[in-house]
Design a protein around this motif. Structure first.
Motif, PDB file in Angstrom:
ATOM      1  N   ILE A  44       6.748  -0.573  -8.529  1.00  0.00           N
ATOM      2  CA  ILE A  44       7.795  -1.443  -8.008  1.00  0.00           C
ATOM      3  C   ILE A  44       8.642  -1.908  -9.179  1.00  0.00           C
ATOM      4  O   ILE A  44       8.124  -2.484 -10.129  1.00  0.00           O
ATOM      5  N   LYS A  51      14.224   4.500 -11.717  1.00  0.00           N
ATOM      6  CA  LYS A  51      12.971   4.943 -11.089  1.00  0.00           C
ATOM      7  C   LYS A  51      12.956   6.459 -10.844  1.00  0.00           C
ATOM      8  O   LYS A  51      11.908   7.084 -10.923  1.00  0.00           O
ATOM      9  N   ASP A 158       8.665   1.575   0.600  1.00  0.00           N
ATOM     10  CA  ASP A 158       8.423   0.587   1.662  1.00  0.00           C
ATOM     11  C   ASP A 158       9.178   0.971   2.933  1.00  0.00           C
ATOM     12  O   ASP A 158       8.688   0.795   4.042  1.00  0.00           O
ATOM     13  N   SER A 186       9.580   2.022  -5.297  1.00  0.00           N
ATOM     14  CA  SER A 186      10.526   1.191  -4.550  1.00  0.00           C
ATOM     15  C   SER A 186      10.920  -0.048  -5.348  1.00  0.00           C
ATOM     16  O   SER A 186      10.284  -0.384  -6.350  1.00  0.00           O
ATOM     17  N   THR A 188      11.359  -2.912  -3.540  1.00  0.00           N
ATOM     18  CA  THR A 188      10.771  -4.003  -2.758  1.00  0.00           C
ATOM     19  C   THR A 188       9.528  -3.491  -2.041  1.00  0.00           C
ATOM     20  O   THR A 188       9.444  -2.313  -1.704  1.00  0.00           O
ATOM     21  N   ILE A 189       8.599  -4.400  -1.799  1.00  0.00           N
ATOM     22  CA  ILE A 189       7.419  -4.042  -0.995  1.00  0.00           C
ATOM     23  C   ILE A 189       6.798  -5.341  -0.490  1.00  0.00           C
ATOM     24  O   ILE A 189       6.894  -6.367  -1.150  1.00  0.00           O
ATOM     25  N   LYS A 194       2.028  -2.577   1.327  1.00  0.00           N
ATOM     26  CA  LYS A 194       1.222  -2.257   0.150  1.00  0.00           C
ATOM     27  C   LYS A 194      -0.165  -1.784   0.589  1.00  0.00           C
ATOM     28  O   LYS A 194      -0.685  -0.788   0.096  1.00  0.00           O
ATOM     29  N   SER A 210       6.359  -5.618 -11.411  1.00  0.00           N
ATOM     30  CA  SER A 210       6.691  -6.310 -10.176  1.00  0.00           C
ATOM     31  C   SER A 210       7.392  -7.608 -10.556  1.00  0.00           C
ATOM     32  O   SER A 210       6.755  -8.612 -10.817  1.00  0.00           O
ATOM     33  N   PRO A 214      13.428 -10.228  -7.453  1.00  0.00           N
ATOM     34  CA  PRO A 214      13.680  -8.839  -7.056  1.00  0.00           C
ATOM     35  C   PRO A 214      15.112  -8.371  -7.326  1.00  0.00           C
ATOM     36  O   PRO A 214      15.369  -7.170  -7.358  1.00  0.00           O
ATOM     37  N   GLU A 326      14.996  -7.758   2.902  1.00  0.00           N
ATOM     38  CA  GLU A 326      14.884  -6.929   1.695  1.00  0.00           C
ATOM     39  C   GLU A 326      16.141  -6.095   1.463  1.00  0.00           C
ATOM     40  O   GLU A 326      16.436  -5.702   0.348  1.00  0.00           O
TER      41      GLU A 326
END
Ligand code: ADP
Ligand code: MG
Length: 411
Positions: A44, A51, A158, A186, A188-189, A194, A210, A214, A326
């Protein structure tokens, strides 16, 4: 840490150099080593932090060095993504990283003819990027063979594990070999997703960066309180005050996208829309025009909120607040990519206040409110070109009326 310090093929390092990647980003720094070791990873990290390359670099390196099975036996790496645009973009990144390495990268998605995709698949593919629908069609027809898959990647994980896609992903697992590496990426999660992610893999997953916030730190984001019917005036003002800027405007529905386009046209501002009702070729064309800057204002629904990497988007405007909290993070994350800075404004009408509350809860912090005094507010509405448009339209109508009267008299 430099890319030079990794045990990856020198060819890959050269490719990274020509991409202008000098050193790994945080998420790349943390995920490349465990992926190279063959571990399952749940990563995350904020939007725009690289990413894609965080999974593409080690995967390309592994496939290049392993050469376990022949290309004709089936694909070795499968990347699942939510949209066609994202599939193409990620395929592009893999291609750049795998240049001159004799690895075949391809992507499949719906909305276009199957024939050419089948031809490519028949020739053999190493790395496939796919949206679920078309992929299953091709699997069931026997054109995609999944029994040799060594690595499965869910980007926008997610979202891929959420309601709209989860059944597809669960079905997919049945086709894949048990012994494989699984990577989730991702920005967001939540806890539920998760847990679900953990349940889909056998080994322990490593959780990476994390962040507390965010929203990436290079994005300056705030909210403007405006009446629902006044939103168009504020958008008009923002666009006119930043005439050379690239502006991405998010709206709630396809219909509203077309409505905002028309409202902007009335005040002399050209724009384009992108949403699920558009033909695939039009979607890609509009996105490319926005990429090159030929189109400065793009009005989009949430289909473009995830993953899309367009350089130099100066402003993101949430014309409507997103219903999924999100998605706020994903939408504003279309600006401020990599090391660039970005700015985002959200228009919040009184009836949207509960949605704003939910978003702030998700972010675990309030969003700065832009203070608008009454005069500025009224001035924004009053100076809209729409007033002169109305006048022009009225004059035209009057003219036509007079003309028709004259014609009648002649008869
Ligand atoms: P994310 O998936 O985290 O939102 P992307 O993978 O789309 O982000 O990458 C965001 C941008 O950062 C892209 O334009 C990409 O080319 C750039 N980028 C990625 N890694 C690096 C790096 N190591 N150095 C410089 N730029 C990078
Ligand atoms: Mg991404």
């Amino acid at each position: 840490m430099k890319f030079d310090d990794y045990s990856i093929a020198p060819e890959i390092k050269r490719n990274l150099e020509s991409l202008g990647f000098k050193k790994p980003t945080d998420i790349q720094f943390k995920s490349i080593p465990p992926i190279l070791k063959g571990e399952d990873v749940l990563a995350i990290a904020q939007t725009g932090t690289g990413k894609t390359a965080a999974f593409a670099i080690p995967v390309v390196s592994m496939l290049y060095e392993r050469k376990t099975s022949r290309r004709s036996e089936g694909i070795k790496c499968l990347v699942m993504v939510p949209t066609r645009e994202l599939a193409l973009q990620i395929a592009g990144v893999f291609e750049q990283i795998a240049r001159h390495l004799n690895l075949k990268v391809f992507c499949v998605y719906g909305g276009v003819e199957q024939g050419p995709q089948i031809q490519q698949l028949e020739a053999g593919i190493d790395i496939l990027i796919a949206t679920p629908g078309r992929m299953f069609d091709l699997v069931s027809q026997g054109y995609i063979r999944l029994q040799r898959v060594e690595v499965l990647i869910l980007d926008e994980a997610d979202h891929m594990l959420d309601l709209g896609f989860i059944k597809d992903i669960q079905d997919l697992m049945k086709f894949l070999p048990r012994k494989r590496q699984t990577l989730f990426f991702s920005a967001t999660i939540n806890e539920k997703i998760k847990k679900l992610a953990y349940s889909l893999v056998h080994n322990a997953i490593r959780i990476q960066i994390s962040p507390k916030d965010p929203v990436a730190k290079n994005i300056d984001h705030s909210v403007v309180m405006v009446g629902m019917d006044d939103k168009r005036f504020f958008l008009e003002r923002l666009i006119k005050e930043h005439a050379d800027s690239k502006i991405l405007v998010f709206v709630r529905t396809k219909i509203r996208a077309e409505r905002v386009l028309k409202a902007l046209a009335r005040v002399g501002i050209p724009s384009e829309t992108i949403h699920g009702d558009k033909e695939q070729k039009d979607r890609l064309q509009v996105l490319n025009q926005f990429r090159t800057g030929a189109v400065k204002v793009l009005i989009a629904t949430d289909i473009s909120a995830r993953g899309i990497d367009i350089p130099n988007v100066d402003y993101v405007v949430n014309y409507d607040l997103p219903e999924q909290p999100e998605n706020y993070v994903h939408r504003v994350g279309r600006t401020g990519r990599g090391t660039q800075k970005g700015q985002a404004f959200s228009f919040c009408s009184p009836e949207e206040k509960p949605i704003l509350d939910e978003i702030e809860q998700f972010l675990t912090k309030p969003i700065t409110v832009v203070a608008l005094d009454k005069d500025t507010y009224e001035e924004t509405v009053d100076t809209s070109a729409e007033a002169s448009f109305d006048l022009k339209a009225l004059m035209k109508e009057a003219e036509e009326f007079v003309m028709s009267r004259k014609k009648k008299k002649k008869k």
